[in-house]
Every structure is written in structure tokens, then in C-alpha cells.
Motif scaffolding. Structure first.
Motif, short mmCIF file in Angstrom:
data_model
loop_
_atom_site.label_atom_id
_atom_site.label_comp_id
_atom_site.label_asym_id
_atom_site.label_seq_id
_atom_site.Cartn_x
_atom_site.Cartn_y
_atom_site.Cartn_z
N GLY A 127 0.82 -1.20 0.00
CA GLY A 127 0.00 0.00 0.00
C GLY A 127 0.85 1.25 0.00
N PHE A 128 0.39 2.26 -0.76
CA PHE A 128 1.13 3.52 -0.90
C PHE A 128 0.07 4.63 -0.98
N ILE A 129 -0.20 5.23 0.18
CA ILE A 129 -1.30 6.19 0.29
C ILE A 129 -0.76 7.57 0.61
N VAL A 130 -1.34 8.57 -0.03
CA VAL A 130 -1.08 9.96 0.34
C VAL A 130 -2.35 10.51 0.97
N GLY A 131 -2.19 11.19 2.10
CA GLY A 131 -3.36 11.69 2.81
C GLY A 131 -3.09 13.00 3.50
N GLY A 132 -4.18 13.68 3.86
CA GLY A 132 -4.01 14.93 4.57
C GLY A 132 -5.33 15.49 5.04
N LEU A 133 -5.20 16.51 5.88
CA LEU A 133 -6.35 17.15 6.51
C LEU A 133 -6.45 18.58 6.02
N SER A 134 -7.64 18.99 5.55
CA SER A 134 -7.91 20.38 5.17
C SER A 134 -6.98 20.80 4.03
N ALA A 135 -6.08 21.78 4.27
CA ALA A 135 -5.13 22.15 3.23
C ALA A 135 -4.25 20.96 2.84
N GLY A 136 -3.96 20.10 3.82
CA GLY A 136 -3.21 18.88 3.52
C GLY A 136 -3.99 17.94 2.63
N GLY A 137 -5.31 17.91 2.79
CA GLY A 137 -6.14 17.12 1.89
C GLY A 137 -6.11 17.68 0.48
N ASN A 138 -6.07 19.00 0.38
CA ASN A 138 -5.92 19.63 -0.93
C ASN A 138 -4.60 19.21 -1.57
N LEU A 139 -3.51 19.26 -0.82
CA LEU A 139 -2.22 18.86 -1.36
C LEU A 139 -2.21 17.40 -1.78
N ALA A 140 -2.84 16.55 -0.98
CA ALA A 140 -2.89 15.13 -1.31
C ALA A 140 -3.66 14.89 -2.60
N ALA A 141 -4.78 15.60 -2.78
CA ALA A 141 -5.57 15.43 -4.01
C ALA A 141 -4.78 15.86 -5.23
N VAL A 142 -4.05 16.96 -5.13
CA VAL A 142 -3.25 17.43 -6.26
C VAL A 142 -2.11 16.46 -6.54
N ILE A 143 -1.48 15.95 -5.49
CA ILE A 143 -0.39 15.01 -5.67
C ILE A 143 -0.86 13.75 -6.37
N ALA A 144 -2.06 13.28 -6.05
CA ALA A 144 -2.60 12.11 -6.74
C ALA A 144 -2.71 12.36 -8.25
N HIS A 145 -3.12 13.57 -8.62
CA HIS A 145 -3.18 13.93 -10.03
C HIS A 145 -1.78 14.03 -10.64
N ARG A 146 -0.86 14.68 -9.96
CA ARG A 146 0.51 14.80 -10.47
C ARG A 146 1.12 13.42 -10.71
N ALA A 147 0.95 12.55 -9.72
CA ALA A 147 1.58 11.24 -9.79
C ALA A 147 1.03 10.41 -10.95
N ARG A 148 -0.24 10.60 -11.26
CA ARG A 148 -0.86 9.85 -12.36
C ARG A 148 -0.09 10.03 -13.67
N ALA A 149 0.47 11.22 -13.90
CA ALA A 149 1.13 11.52 -15.16
C ALA A 149 2.65 11.47 -15.08
N ASP A 150 3.19 11.11 -13.91
CA ASP A 150 4.63 11.17 -13.69
C ASP A 150 5.26 9.79 -13.88
N PRO A 151 6.20 9.65 -14.83
CA PRO A 151 6.83 8.34 -15.04
C PRO A 151 7.50 7.77 -13.79
N PHE A 152 7.87 8.63 -12.84
CA PHE A 152 8.48 8.15 -11.60
C PHE A 152 7.60 7.10 -10.92
N PHE A 153 6.28 7.27 -11.00
CA PHE A 153 5.35 6.40 -10.28
C PHE A 153 4.86 5.21 -11.12
#
Length: 298
Positions: A127-153
Motif C-alpha cells: 500500500g502507498f497512500i497519500v493523505g491529509g487534513l484540510s489544506a493537507g487534503g488539498n495537497l494530497a488530491a493534487v499530488i494524486a493527479h501529479r503522480a498519475r502523469a509522472d513516469p516516476f510512479f
């Protein structure tokens, strides 16, 4: 003991669970223009070679408040409860470090955790989860989108996102077609803890364009191919309806999504009243939501 202020409320973190059940490591992570600290909590299972799933956690505070101590106690408990390694990220804060610094720091920390999985007793296959609260939840949501298109992942994809009371759509960027659904900004403008005025201040400090999907992830043109999402929303929160809309957008794009709503309570209520029934339910839902994510959203 450590304290911090959120919206005028003083929050205090105490020692909360036996250290015999986990170990803690602080690490420095290189980021553009400097370095940040991440705090890693690793369960102690009695097996020296044990590996665990990974949660990278991003604290709340409107991108302008908060630190490693803010969620320290709850993350240690979460690590024990889930038997997971937790990486708590001390990203740099606005207004000194405006958008996208905190986001880029957080993204760098996610990559650091993946690259150092062996060092922090992690098996990403569990399992590899990104999570956060409030502004951290915002960052986590954006990171999920970034990672979708990033060859690193590509060979180490995120497997889940935990978005607790997240900001997902700037109030100045509401699409016309959704405005009738987005009533909580007006309904809850005078809410306790987080109200319209405080949100405006946080956005002003962060200095991100309202219509940038990296601030307003609901505006991404596609939500397909994202990892399963667990979203939590408070009924008296100005951010309520954008969280509900975001859950629907993810579901419509085929992303397994679990939405938990807590009627009659404001944003971040659990910090003020941790023992009321809604707060206990939120805690239980958090644990069960992470387990649901570790099971692939099934």
C-alpha cells in the motif's frame, strides 16, 4: 508537549501511546531552495525484517500554519492501529513560501518516501497512500493527479488517497454548471473554527491562481485513472459542497470513492471536541477508510 494555533484555537499535543509499540525517525529531505524535515513513525512488530504499507501525511492549517507536532500523537496511534509506516511532512508555509512551494515540498517528500522504502521498513506492494487534513487534503488530491502523469510512479503507483475535510475548489473559480450545488460557501460563511473570512485570508497568503487545478483539483479536465479515494466532509463547513462535488467527479470518472459526511459539525471540530460521538465516528471512519484503501477500495 507541543502547541500550535489554528484559527485562534490553541491545540496541544501530548505523549499519547507507548513508545515500545513504534519507533520514530526524523529525516532531512532536499527540496528546491533548501531542505525540509519528515518524521517517520514505524511500528514495532517484533520481527526485525518486517515491512509495512506506507502513508505519507500532509497536515492542515491553510497552507500557512502547522508543523510536525500538529498531528504527531494521532499519527503514532494510526501507525500502531494500521501497522503502517507514516511519513509526516513538514512542508514550508505561506506567505513566506507561497504556492507552489508547499505543494512541491510535499511532492518531493512523497518521492523521497518511495525511494527510501527499505530504509523506513516499507513495502510499497502492501500500500502507498497519500493523505491529509484540510489544506493537507488539498495537497494530497493534487499530488494524486501529479503522480498519475509522472513516469516516476509507473512502477510504484499510489494506491490510495485520504482526503479529510479538503479544499478542492476555490470560491472564485466555481464553474457555472456546478454553482447550484455549491451552497455551503454561503450557508456556512459564519461557521465556527473556519469561516469565509479565514478562508479568504488563507487563500490570500497562499497566492495561488483560483482557477489553477493545482489549487482547485476539481478543475482538472479528467479524474480518470486516479487511486481510490476516501473523502470526509463536515456539514457546517464552508468547504462541504466542494468536497461532496469532488467525490462525485471521482466516482463519475470511475475512481472508487468512499464519502463520509458528519452533519451538524464544523470544519476541524474533532480538535475542539474529540470525545463527542461525531468525533469518535470520524476517528473510526478514518481507520476503516485507510483499511478500505489498503484493500484497493473494495
Amino acid at each position: 508537549m507541543a502547541s500550535f494555533s489554528l484559527g485562534g484555537l490553541l491545540i496541544t499535543s501530548h505523549g499519547c501511546c507507548p513508545e515500545s509499540k513504534y519507533r520514530v525517525q526524523d529525516h532531512k529531505v532536499s527540496v528546491e531552495g533548501g531542505e525540509i524535515t519528515v518524521r517517520v513513525v514505524i511500528p514495532k512488530s517484533g520481527d526485525a525484517g518486517a515491512t509495512y504499507p506506507l502513508v505519507v501525511w500532509l497536515h492542515g492549517g491553510g497552507w500557512a500554519l502547522g508543523n510536525l507536532d500538529q498531528d504527531d500523537c494521532s499519527l503514532r496511534l494510526l501507525s500502531i492501529e494500521l501497522q503502517a509506516t507514516i511519513v509526516n511532512v513538514d512542508y514550508r508555509l505561506a506567505p513566506r513560501y507561497p504556492f507552489p512551494t508547499g505543494l512541491n515540498d510535499s511532492y518531493a517528500a512523497v518521492k523521497w518516501a518511495a525511494l527510501n522504502a527499505d530504509q523506513i521498513s516499507v513495502s510499497l506492494a502492501k500500500g502507498f497512500i497519500v493523505g491529509g487534513l484540510s489544506a493537507g487534503g488539498n495537497l494530497a488530491a493534487v499530488i494524486a493527479h501529479r503522480a498519475r502523469a509522472d513516469p516516476f510512479f509507473r512502477d510504484k503507483p499510489l494506491t490510495g488517497q485520504h482526503l479529510s475535510i479538503p479544499a478542492t475548489l476555490h470560491y472564485e473559480a466555481y464553474p457555472e454548471k456546478y454553482k447550484s450545488e455549491l451552497r455551503s460557501w454561503e450557508d456556512n460563511k459564519d461557521a465556527k473554527i473556519l469561516n469565509e473570512d479565514s478562508i479568504r485570508r488563507f487563500y490570500k497568503h497562499y497566492q495561488a491562481p483560483a482557477d489553477d487545478p493545482e489549487l482547485s483539483p476539481a478543475l482538472y479536465p479528467s479524474h480518470a485513472g486516479l487511486p481510490p479515494a476516501h473523502i470526509q466532509v463536515c456539514g457546517l463547513d464552508p468547504l462541504r459542497d466542494e468536497g461532496i462535488l469532488y467525490a462525485r467527479l471521482l466516482r463519475d470518472a470511475g475512481t472508487p470513492t468512499r464519502l463520509d459526511i458528519y452533519p451538524g459539525v464544523p470544519h476541524g471540530f474533532q480538535t475542539m471536541a474529540p470525545n463527542i460521538s461525531a468525533a469518535l465516528k470520524l476517528k473510526d471512519d478514518t481507520y476503516s477508510g485507510f483499511r478500505w484503501l489498503f484493500a484497493g477500495g473494495k
